[in-house]
Motif scaffolding. Structure first.
Motif, PDB file in Angstrom:
ATOM      1  N   ARG A   1      11.820 -76.676  79.378  1.00  0.00           N
ATOM      2  CA  ARG A   1      11.505 -75.380  78.789  1.00  0.00           C
ATOM      3  C   ARG A   1      11.227 -75.562  77.300  1.00  0.00           C
ATOM      4  NH1 ARG A   1      14.065 -69.721  80.088  1.00  0.00           N
ATOM      5  NH2 ARG A   1      13.117 -68.585  78.400  1.00  0.00           N
TER       6      ARG A   1
ATOM      7  N   GLU B   1       5.857 -47.717 103.325  1.00  0.00           N
ATOM      8  CA  GLU B   1       5.360 -47.685 101.948  1.00  0.00           C
ATOM      9  C   GLU B   1       6.355 -46.970 101.028  1.00  0.00           C
ATOM     10  OE1 GLU B   1       1.489 -45.865 101.713  1.00  0.00           O
ATOM     11  OE2 GLU B   1       0.661 -47.387 103.057  1.00  0.00           O
TER      12      GLU B   1
ATOM     13  N   LEU C   1      11.771 -50.832  95.320  1.00  0.00           N
ATOM     14  CA  LEU C   1      11.328 -51.469  94.072  1.00  0.00           C
ATOM     15  C   LEU C   1      11.774 -50.670  92.860  1.00  0.00           C
ATOM     16  CD1 LEU C   1       7.760 -52.621  95.077  1.00  0.00           C
ATOM     17  CD2 LEU C   1       9.643 -54.078  94.420  1.00  0.00           C
ATOM     18  N   ASP C   2      11.867 -49.331  93.045  1.00  0.00           N
ATOM     19  CA  ASP C   2      12.292 -48.505  91.911  1.00  0.00           C
ATOM     20  C   ASP C   2      13.760 -48.732  91.580  1.00  0.00           C
ATOM     21  OD1 ASP C   2       9.934 -47.424  91.345  1.00  0.00           O
ATOM     22  OD2 ASP C   2      10.228 -45.536  92.408  1.00  0.00           O
TER      23      ASP C   2
ATOM     24  N   LEU D   1       7.355 -57.946  86.660  1.00  0.00           N
ATOM     25  CA  LEU D   1       8.657 -58.573  86.450  1.00  0.00           C
ATOM     26  C   LEU D   1       8.508 -59.941  85.789  1.00  0.00           C
ATOM     27  CD1 LEU D   1      10.609 -57.690  89.683  1.00  0.00           C
ATOM     28  CD2 LEU D   1      11.027 -56.916  87.378  1.00  0.00           C
TER      29      LEU D   1
ATOM     30  N   ARG E   1      -4.995 -39.608 107.093  1.00  0.00           N
ATOM     31  CA  ARG E   1      -5.476 -40.974 107.317  1.00  0.00           C
ATOM     32  C   ARG E   1      -6.058 -41.188 108.703  1.00  0.00           C
ATOM     33  NH1 ARG E   1      -1.148 -44.992 104.391  1.00  0.00           N
ATOM     34  NH2 ARG E   1      -1.292 -44.027 102.343  1.00  0.00           N
TER      35      ARG E   1
ATOM     36  N   ASN F   1     -10.318 -44.427 100.907  1.00  0.00           N
ATOM     37  CA  ASN F   1     -10.430 -42.968 100.780  1.00  0.00           C
ATOM     38  C   ASN F   1      -9.518 -42.406  99.708  1.00  0.00           C
ATOM     39  OD1 ASN F   1     -12.301 -42.843 102.803  1.00  0.00           O
ATOM     40  ND2 ASN F   1     -10.771 -42.571 104.418  1.00  0.00           N
ATOM     41  N   GLU F   2      -8.316 -42.978  99.579  1.00  0.00           N
ATOM     42  CA  GLU F   2      -7.334 -42.362  98.686  1.00  0.00           C
ATOM     43  C   GLU F   2      -7.413 -42.901  97.267  1.00  0.00           C
ATOM     44  OE1 GLU F   2      -3.551 -42.893 100.611  1.00  0.00           O
ATOM     45  OE2 GLU F   2      -4.282 -41.888 102.409  1.00  0.00           O
TER      46      GLU F   2
ATOM     47  N   GLU G   1       9.444 -49.010 100.505  1.00  0.00           N
ATOM     48  CA  GLU G   1       9.207 -50.127  99.594  1.00  0.00           C
ATOM     49  C   GLU G   1       9.208 -49.645  98.146  1.00  0.00           C
ATOM     50  OE1 GLU G   1       5.342 -51.937  99.669  1.00  0.00           O
ATOM     51  OE2 GLU G   1       6.218 -53.899  99.291  1.00  0.00           O
ATOM     52  N   ARG G   2       8.559 -48.507  97.935  1.00  0.00           N
ATOM     53  CA  ARG G   2       8.510 -47.978  96.573  1.00  0.00           C
ATOM     54  C   ARG G   2       9.915 -47.646  96.063  1.00  0.00           C
ATOM     55  NH1 ARG G   2       4.820 -45.726  93.041  1.00  0.00           N
ATOM     56  NH2 ARG G   2       3.118 -46.211  94.448  1.00  0.00           N
TER      57      ARG G   2
ATOM     58  N   LEU H   1       1.361 -52.391  95.720  1.00  0.00           N
ATOM     59  CA  LEU H   1       2.457 -51.986  94.843  1.00  0.00           C
ATOM     60  C   LEU H   1       3.337 -53.182  94.504  1.00  0.00           C
ATOM     61  CD1 LEU H   1       3.999 -49.545  93.607  1.00  0.00           C
ATOM     62  CD2 LEU H   1       5.427 -49.642  95.629  1.00  0.00           C
ATOM     63  N   ARG H   2       3.637 -53.981  95.519  1.00  0.00           N
ATOM     64  CA  ARG H   2       4.506 -55.136  95.302  1.00  0.00           C
ATOM     65  C   ARG H   2       3.831 -56.144  94.377  1.00  0.00           C
ATOM     66  NH1 ARG H   2       9.131 -57.242  97.424  1.00  0.00           N
ATOM     67  NH2 ARG H   2       9.384 -55.388  98.673  1.00  0.00           N
TER      68      ARG H   2
ATOM     69  N   HIS I   1      -7.699 -46.240 104.451  1.00  0.00           N
ATOM     70  CA  HIS I   1      -7.004 -45.200 103.682  1.00  0.00           C
ATOM     71  C   HIS I   1      -6.985 -45.531 102.200  1.00  0.00           C
ATOM     72  CE1 HIS I   1      -3.484 -47.873 104.327  1.00  0.00           C
ATOM     73  NE2 HIS I   1      -3.101 -47.404 103.168  1.00  0.00           N
TER      74      HIS I   1
ATOM     75  N   LEU J   1      15.380 -51.480  92.000  1.00  0.00           N
ATOM     76  CA  LEU J   1      15.560 -52.932  92.043  1.00  0.00           C
ATOM     77  C   LEU J   1      16.483 -53.375  90.925  1.00  0.00           C
ATOM     78  CD1 LEU J   1      13.942 -55.510  93.237  1.00  0.00           C
ATOM     79  CD2 LEU J   1      12.616 -55.259  91.197  1.00  0.00           C
TER      80      LEU J   1
ATOM     81  N   ARG K   1      25.916 -70.528  80.167  1.00  0.00           N
ATOM     82  CA  ARG K   1      24.525 -70.229  80.475  1.00  0.00           C
ATOM     83  C   ARG K   1      23.669 -70.298  79.207  1.00  0.00           C
ATOM     84  NH1 ARG K   1      24.047 -64.729  83.152  1.00  0.00           N
ATOM     85  NH2 ARG K   1      25.662 -65.526  84.510  1.00  0.00           N
TER      86      ARG K   1
ATOM     87  N   GLN L   1       0.255 -36.550 105.188  1.00  0.00           N
ATOM     88  CA  GLN L   1      -0.452 -37.717 104.675  1.00  0.00           C
ATOM     89  C   GLN L   1      -1.039 -38.533 105.832  1.00  0.00           C
ATOM     90  OE1 GLN L   1      -0.915 -38.396 101.624  1.00  0.00           O
ATOM     91  NE2 GLN L   1      -1.463 -40.546 101.524  1.00  0.00           N
TER      92      GLN L   1
ATOM     93  N   ALA M   1      22.271 -74.191  80.281  1.00  0.00           N
ATOM     94  CA  ALA M   1      21.658 -73.984  81.590  1.00  0.00           C
ATOM     95  C   ALA M   1      20.145 -74.062  81.548  1.00  0.00           C
ATOM     96  CB  ALA M   1      22.075 -72.639  82.156  1.00  0.00           C
TER      97      ALA M   1
ATOM     98  N   ARG N   1       4.276 -54.771  90.873  1.00  0.00           N
ATOM     99  CA  ARG N   1       5.660 -54.816  90.404  1.00  0.00           C
ATOM    100  C   ARG N   1       6.115 -56.258  90.173  1.00  0.00           C
ATOM    101  NH1 ARG N   1       8.482 -49.906  91.334  1.00  0.00           N
ATOM    102  NH2 ARG N   1       6.937 -48.337  90.822  1.00  0.00           N
TER     103      ARG N   1
ATOM    104  N   ARG O   1      15.927 -64.958  85.099  1.00  0.00           N
ATOM    105  CA  ARG O   1      15.829 -66.364  85.502  1.00  0.00           C
ATOM    106  C   ARG O   1      16.683 -67.226  84.602  1.00  0.00           C
ATOM    107  NH1 ARG O   1       9.794 -68.179  86.418  1.00  0.00           N
ATOM    108  NH2 ARG O   1       9.490 -66.388  85.080  1.00  0.00           N
ATOM    109  N   LYS O   2      17.432 -68.153  85.219  1.00  0.00           N
ATOM    110  CA  LYS O   2      18.286 -68.991  84.363  1.00  0.00           C
ATOM    111  C   LYS O   2      17.545 -70.251  84.015  1.00  0.00           C
ATOM    112  CE  LYS O   2      21.906 -66.711  86.562  1.00  0.00           C
ATOM    113  NZ  LYS O   2      21.880 -66.455  87.971  1.00  0.00           N
TER     114      LYS O   2
ATOM    115  N   GLN P   1       3.902 -46.533 109.008  1.00  0.00           N
ATOM    116  CA  GLN P   1       3.336 -47.285 107.884  1.00  0.00           C
ATOM    117  C   GLN P   1       3.619 -46.561 106.562  1.00  0.00           C
ATOM    118  OE1 GLN P   1      -0.917 -47.358 108.153  1.00  0.00           O
ATOM    119  NE2 GLN P   1      -1.157 -48.399 106.204  1.00  0.00           N
TER     120      GLN P   1
ATOM    121  N   VAL Q   1      17.296 -56.418  88.496  1.00  0.00           N
ATOM    122  CA  VAL Q   1      16.622 -57.644  88.070  1.00  0.00           C
ATOM    123  C   VAL Q   1      17.649 -58.661  87.592  1.00  0.00           C
ATOM    124  CG1 VAL Q   1      14.925 -58.596  86.504  1.00  0.00           C
ATOM    125  CG2 VAL Q   1      14.666 -56.289  87.357  1.00  0.00           C
TER     126      VAL Q   1
END
Lengths: 124, 461
Positions: free
Chosen positions: B26, A108, A115-116, B105, A57, B152-153, A111-112, B97-98, B149, A118, B17, A53, B21, B101, A123-124, A104, A120
């Motif tokens: 809200r 990446e 995140l996969d 969420l 690049r 290109n990708e 990170e993926r 990606l972040r 990149h 992760l 909660r 890859q 809470a 995601r 939120r309270k 790099q 969760v």
């Protein structure tokens, strides 16, 4: 995949860096790839998806030059010869052109994966 | 083993909660929400960024950055599309990606699209997430990396697929062709580059980056929100849009001029015919807004408003003898011009027959042989359509944003309703006569052996 290295460990300690810089320079010349006109990053094994890859690049010119260096080195190796002194890779030409891209891509992928997997918290 | 006391503590925790809470601000569905039910936008300028919002009651918000950078303003083909495709990709602070995601969420949705005049980056989310998404949009327009990149990708392959798709959708091709015949440059540029456009020459990550600098400049964008209070939106925009470039070199496509003419394109994927006349600009432009055209479009009709029935509009009567043909009359409004189109889709033979009938119907309007009742119905329909478009959140966002960046006014639907109501039969007659006497733009795409020339329809190009 980038080669394993202690570089960060060493860079954090200036005294160690000062002590090892001449050794590194000597090692770079002694390893012999510069006499074949190669760069350090040309030696990274390319049989992995990440490196493949990263090679895709590379800018067109870099990619062409890389193939040229590798073919020339192969030819020299077959003929049991070294390049004339003037054409050998100079230490300042021996920079990392591929490993930053590899790092790099590794970031990446990490990170993926992070995140996969992760978790969760609502939120309270 | 889990000890009993630990279990107990957890249970207590969970109970607490549930009941107390929640923060006091809200809001549930049943509670009376703040915000007006008015459909007009409040506008203001924060740090030279134009901001408009309307505080429609409800738990969700729609926030959009509308940039005056549509295909009309692109300096080279494909740049607007490239800009759109680069939205929500890697920025200096986080990866694409972040971004995806994180907004997933939060239950948000991100989308980017472009029209002939605007590039729109939009986010839909829960009301309390306004700061996060304002920051995100500010970051996307000022700090996207435009890396090689990714181009290109991701960008280029997707664009090639889009081009390929576009070349098989004859109705889009016919519309693009009608625009280019009518306006030549500027508005005449196709919405998507066709598969024959030499994109490699013009489009790369550097040219897109250069275009983004002027496209997303402060003077060139408007931030529009639905379901957010003006005060809060202004506060967050002031805080998060500081890094947006402040260049004064505005993109300009030049004033639009109507030319007219005829274009015929052969295509194996279907048949489409577009007859286009100079139309009415959007309401936000002010002077060149002509409500008569909207009424004329409603009178000619097209898409039936009654399910499972062809409807009673003039065009549906014209199409009655030609099964399989669909006709649509509409006014495409832009900031300083408009295009009033009648579009035919279906088999080539049916299009040929129906288009001759349709032009006859238009000529009947010009001679005034239309019943008063029909005109009353058309005025009512046009008024409904205009008001509905204003009430519709998406259309309102884009038209308000475009109105603001083009230096006009926000989309105020009360005034539109009034101006449509004032259209009379005489005005309609005059306007349709002027349309038929002027130059027409005709585009035929498909089986050219059967599709009619403008000459056959009795139109002068």
């Amino acid at each position: 995949m980038s080669a394993p290295s202690l570089i960060n460990f060493i860079l954090k300690r200036p005294w160690l860096k000062r002590a090892l810089t001449p050794v590194a320079a000597w090692w770079g010349n002694a390893a012999g790839y510069r006499q074949l006109g190669l760069r350090n990053d040309d030696l990274i094994p390319e049989e992995s998806e990440i490196v493949q890859q990263a090679l895709k690049r590379l800018p067109e010119k870099e990619s062409y030059d890389r193939i040229f260096r590798i073919r020339r080195a192969l030819q020299l190796s077959l003929q049991h010869q070294l390049l004339p002194k003037a054409e050998q890779t100079k230490p300042e030409e021996d920079y990392h052109y591929l490993s930053p891209i590899i790092r790099q891509i590794e970031v990446e992928i990490k990170e993926r994966n992070d995140l996969d997997s992760l978790k969760v918290n609502k939120r309270k | 083993m889990i000890s009993r006391s630990a279990l107990g503590r957890n249970a207590q925790h969970a109970l607490r909660r549930q009941c107390c809470a929640q923060p006091a601000n809200r809001r549930g569905f049943a509670a009376a929400a703040s915000g007006s039910t008015s459909f007009s936008y409040e506008t203001s300028e924060v740090d030279s960024v134009k901001v408009a919002s309307r505080d429609v009651a409800g738990p969700t918000t729609r926030l959009a950055v509308v940039a005056k950078a549509g295909t009309r303003y692109q300096p080279a083909p494909g740049l607007t599309t490239g800009l759109e495709y680069f939205a929500f990709k890697n920025t200096e602070r986080r990866s694409g990606l972040r971004i995806v995601r994180e907004s997933e969420l939060l239950g948000g949705q991100l989308l980017a699209y472009h029209t002939r005049e605007a590039v729109v980056l939009e986010a839909k989310f829960l009301r309390e997430d306004l700061p996060y998404f304002t920051e995100l949009l500010g970051e996307v327009i000022s700090q996207t990396q435009y890396s090689t990149h990714e181009f290109n990708e991701e960008i280029e392959p997707t664009l090639h697929l889009r081009q390929h798709h576009h070349s098989a959708v004859v109705s889009e091709l016919a519309l693009d062709s009608a625009h280019s015949v009518a306006f030549h440059k500027g508005l005449g540029a196709p919405v998507f580059p066709s598969s024959a456009t030499p994109l490699d020459k013009y489009m790369n990550e550097e040219s897109i980056y250069a275009f983004s600098k002027s496209a997303y400049a402060k003077s060139n964008i408007a931030v529009v929100a639905n379901g957010a209070s003006q005060a809060e939106l202004s506060k967050w925009v002031g805080q998060f849009f500081t890094e947006v470039p402040n260049t004064s070199a505005a993109l300009s496509g030049g004033a639009t001029k109507y030319y007219g003419g005829e274009e015929r394109i052969t295509n194996p994927h279907g048949n489409s015919l577009v007859i286009a006349f100079p139309g009415s600009s959007s309401f936000t432009a002010g002077t060149s807004y002509k409500p008569e055209i909207a009424v004329l479009a409603a009178l000619l009709g097209g898409k039936s408003t009654i399910k499972w029935s062809p409807g009673f509009s003039l065009l549906s009567k014209a199409a009655a003898g030609f099964p399989g043909v669909s006709i649509l009359a509409s006014n495409l409004a832009y900031s300083d011009a408009g295009l009033f189109i009648i579009q035919f889709d279906g088999s080539a033979e049916a299009i040929r027959g129906a288009s001759i009938e349709a032009v006859k119907a238009l000529k009947n309007i010009a001679t005034g042989s239309i019943s008063k009742e029909d005109i009353t119905k058309a005025v009512a329909l046009a008024k409904y359509q205009a008001l509905e478009a204003g009430q519709d959140i998406e259309a309102g966002l884009v038209s308000t944003g475009s109105g603001l960046v083009h230096g006009g006014k926000a989309f105020q639907i009360d005034e539109i309703g009034k101006s449509v109501q004032a259209v009379s039969g005489d005005k309609l007659k005059a306007v349709s006569k002027a349309l038929l006497d002027g130059k027409v733009s005709v585009s035929a795409v498909g089986d050219l052996h059967v599709l009619p020339f403008a000459e056959d329809l009795g139109l002068n190009v």
